[in-house]
Structures are given as structure tokens and as C-alpha cells.
Enzyme design. Structure first.
Site, PDB file in Angstrom:
ATOM      1  N   GLN A 152      -4.430  -1.560   9.568  1.00  0.00           N
ATOM      2  CA  GLN A 152      -4.303  -2.904   8.984  1.00  0.00           C
ATOM      3  C   GLN A 152      -4.865  -3.953   9.941  1.00  0.00           C
ATOM      4  O   GLN A 152      -4.489  -4.007  11.108  1.00  0.00           O
ATOM      5  CB  GLN A 152      -2.819  -3.191   8.670  1.00  0.00           C
ATOM      6  CG  GLN A 152      -2.587  -4.504   7.955  1.00  0.00           C
ATOM      7  CD  GLN A 152      -3.210  -4.543   6.552  1.00  0.00           C
ATOM      8  OE1 GLN A 152      -3.104  -3.594   5.776  1.00  0.00           O
ATOM      9  NE2 GLN A 152      -3.887  -5.640   6.226  1.00  0.00           N
ATOM     10  N   ASP A 162     -11.051   2.743   3.909  1.00  0.00           N
ATOM     11  CA  ASP A 162     -11.283   1.299   3.799  1.00  0.00           C
ATOM     12  C   ASP A 162     -12.791   1.006   3.715  1.00  0.00           C
ATOM     13  O   ASP A 162     -13.187  -0.111   3.403  1.00  0.00           O
ATOM     14  CB  ASP A 162     -10.717   0.595   5.045  1.00  0.00           C
ATOM     15  CG  ASP A 162      -9.667  -0.438   4.684  1.00  0.00           C
ATOM     16  OD1 ASP A 162      -9.519  -0.732   3.481  1.00  0.00           O
ATOM     17  OD2 ASP A 162      -9.007  -0.951   5.602  1.00  0.00           O
ATOM     18  N   LYS A 194       0.846  -1.205   0.000  1.00  0.00           N
ATOM     19  CA  LYS A 194       0.000   0.000   0.000  1.00  0.00           C
ATOM     20  C   LYS A 194       0.877   1.249   0.000  1.00  0.00           C
ATOM     21  O   LYS A 194       0.629   2.205  -0.743  1.00  0.00           O
ATOM     22  CB  LYS A 194      -0.941  -0.012   1.217  1.00  0.00           C
ATOM     23  CG  LYS A 194      -2.036  -1.059   1.083  1.00  0.00           C
ATOM     24  CD  LYS A 194      -2.775  -1.339   2.368  1.00  0.00           C
ATOM     25  CE  LYS A 194      -3.713  -2.539   2.160  1.00  0.00           C
ATOM     26  NZ  LYS A 194      -4.338  -3.044   3.361  1.00  0.00           N
TER      27      LYS A 194
END
Ligand code: NAP
Length: 293
Positions: free
Chosen positions: A98, A121, A54
Site C-alpha cells: 500500500q 497492482d 481490499k
């Protein structure tokens, strides 16, 4: 019939070029650089590698990107403070924590602490609710990527029978909601299967578009697929290592026989995977664009 390959890698590259171009415009016209922070707690090797990928993509796109590596024994209050720090940082438009987090931290509490306007997200309940009612929202990256793959491959979703195998909050449920919307690139008739579904093959065999996110290698075999169906394989399963120690990955679909029947199919790797990070970058760009207005 040999299926056409839907190459996520190529579609992702096309979208990244568009993101880069729009990010450059935002910089030159508004002096805003899209900012993304990725927060990693602990040393899970898979999570480290996802976060590295990422960050690498964010750098390539010229984003302002920060990697926060926190030790595995970070406390929940300390992690909440870190999220809050970036919630109020005007240079950061997107916050990604994460997952999974270590067991002593309540994941839901952390995800709910992220400002919904920075929730790139798309896991915050505010964004989930907006998605369900069809309001503007950050869409979760994997399902958003699947929709874009279908659109950009010319697959018609309107009126199509879509069958989804899997009902997780990160793939199955959101892709069902996205494709159900009264909107372009959606308008499908959607069925969702799971482990309590009776006679699953009766459902999958009706699918014009079959999306499989079960996390089980060969969960879908050729006898479960209608001739000419479009098959999207979301699964990523490690089934061994090469002599050089590289991971051998397969999807949830029995690829070779199914590709003899389907009209189009996504490969693993190189299918849905590359789209996920790309959509994270698109969400971050859009967050930065919104901050300008
Ligand atoms: P998950 O949370 O484990 O959910 C799996 C879902 O599949 C559950 O709803 C489960 O049903 C259902 N299921 C499992 N076995 C089944 C079977 N034999 N028949 C019918 N339904 C079955 O998994 P996930 O997070 O959605 O991920 C699914 C797969 O996609 C994994 O391989 C994951 O690694 C991969 N993935 C890939 C990406 C990417 O970017 N490429 C992103 C996310 C996930 P129940 O609800 O009844 O248990």
C-alpha cells in the site's frame, strides 16, 4: 440532455460475481485458492481504510488473504525481506504494497522488488513495459477498471477522440496506453493534458470520451465538455465532513452542469472507485490461474 449514469458499483458487482465463479472452478479443478497479501507500513488512516476494503473483498471472494501490518519505523531492508518472503510463497499469487510508504523507504526500490508475476497492482516496470507494447500484463487497477466500465457500458472507444486530464503513472499515463492499443476495447485517438497544456478547453471540447484524473475539484466545468461526450471522473476529493463526521467526497468534474451536457457520466462516489479494488481481485485471480498452467 441529462446524462446516463455509469454505475461503477453495479459493474464492479457483476465482475466480482464472475471472479467468484472462476475462483470456485480453480479451487475445485486444480485445488488452487487465489492468494493475496496486502502490506501496510505505518498508520495512515486513508491507507488503513483502503487496505481493509481490499481484504474485505478478498474474503468475500473466498481468496486466501493475508494482511501484513508493519510499524511506521520498519526499515527498508526489513520490508524488502518481507516482499521476498511472499515472492517465494507458493500460496500467494498477488502482492500489494500500500502506497504511500513512509519517507525513509524508497518506494521505487520496494515496488521493483516484487516478482513481476505477482505484481497485481501493475506498477513494476516489467508490467508497465508489457502494457505499453501490448503484451499480456497486469494492468494497473484504476485504468483497467475504467476500460472495463467503458466496455461494459457499451461505450465505443474505437476511433473515438479520448482526452485525458492528468499524466500520473497510476492513472493518466496507463489509461492513455491502454486505450491506444490496437485491440478490442481500445483503438482510440488519445490526447493527454497536464498543467503545462496550453488552452486545455480546446482539447477537452474535442473529446468523445473525457477522462479526468487531476485531483482538483471542478477542474472540468460544463463549458469544457462537448455535448454528448462520455465523461469519466476519476477524482476523489474530500471537501468537508457531514455533521456525523463522514467524509464529503467530490470528483474532478463539476457534476451537475456537466451531466446536463454529457451523454453519460460516472458519479463520485460510486463510479471509478469500486472498480479499482475489483480489478485488483481480477489480477489476483489471473495470477493464480497462470500459476496452475
Ligand atoms: P496526481 O499524481 O496528483 O496527478 C495529477 C495529474 O493531473 C498531474 O499529471 C497534473 O499535471 C494534472 N493536473 C492537475 N491539475 C491540473 C489542471 N488544473 N489542469 C490540467 N492538469 C492538471 O494524481 P493521481 O494519482 O493521478 O490521481 C488523480 C485523482 O484521481 C485524485 O483525486 C485521486 O484521489 C484520484 N484517484 C482515484 C482512484 C480511484 O480508485 N477512484 C485511484 C487513483 C486516483 P502535472 O503532471 O503537470 O503536475
Amino acid at each position: 440532455m441529462t446524462a446516463k449514469l455509469i454505475k461503477g458499483k453495479e459493474i464492479a458487482a457483476e465482475i466480482r460475481a464472475e471472479i467468484k465463479q472462476q475462483a470456485d472452478v480453480l479451487k475445485s479443478e486444480k485445488s488452487i485458492t487465489p492468494g493475496l497479501v496486502t502490506i501496510l507500513v505505518g498508520e495512515n488512516p486513508a491507507s488503513q481504510s483502503y487496505v481493509r476494503a481490499k481484504q474485505k473483498t478478498a474474503h468475500e471472494l473466498g481468496f486466501h488473504s493475508i494482511q501484513e501490518n508493519q510499524p511506521a519505523d520498519t526499515t527498508e531492508p526489513d520490508l524488502l525481506k518481507l516482499v521476498e518472503k511472499y515472492n517465494i510463497d507458493p500460496a500467494i499469487h498477488g502482492i500489494l504494497v500500500q502506497l504511500p510508504l513512509p519517507k525513509h523507504i524508497n518506494e521505487t526500490k520496494i515496488l521493483y522488488a516484487i516478482d513481476p508475476d505477482k505484481d497485481v497492482d501493475g506498477f513494476h516496470p516489467v508490467n508497465v513495459g508489457r502494457m505499453v507494447i501490448g503484451a499480456p500484463a497486469y494492468l494497473p487497477c484504476t485504468p483497467y477498471g475504467i476500460q472495463q466500465m467503458l466496455i461494459r457500458s457499451g461505450v465505443q472507444t474505437e476511433g473515438a477522440e479520448v482526452v485525458i486530464v492528468g499524466r500520473s503513472n497510476i492513472v493518466g499515463k496507463p489509461i492513455a496506453n491502454i486505450l491506444l492499443q490496437k485491440a478490442a476495447g481500445a483503438n482510440a485517438t488519445v490526447t493527454v493534458c497536464h498543467t503545462r497544456t496550453k488552452n486545455m478547453a480546446d482539447h477537452t471540447r474535442r473529446a468523445d470520451i473525457l477522462i479526468v484524473a487531476a485531483g482538483i475539484p471542478k477542474a472540468v466545468t460544463a463549458d469544457m465538455v462537448k455535448p454528448g461526450a462520455v465523461v469519466v471522473d476519476v477524482g476523489v476529493n474530500e471537501v468537508g465532513r457531514t455533521a456525523e463526521g463522514k467524509r464529503i467526497l467530490v470528483g474532478d468534474v463539476d457534476f451537475e452542469p456537466v451531466s446536463q451536457i454529457a451523454s453519460a457520466i460516472t458519479p463520485v462516489p460510486g463510479g471509478v472507485g469500486p472498480m479499482t479494488i475489483t480489478m485488483l481481485m481480477l489480477n489476483t485471480l489471473q495470477a493464480a490461474q497462470r500459476s496452475a498452467s
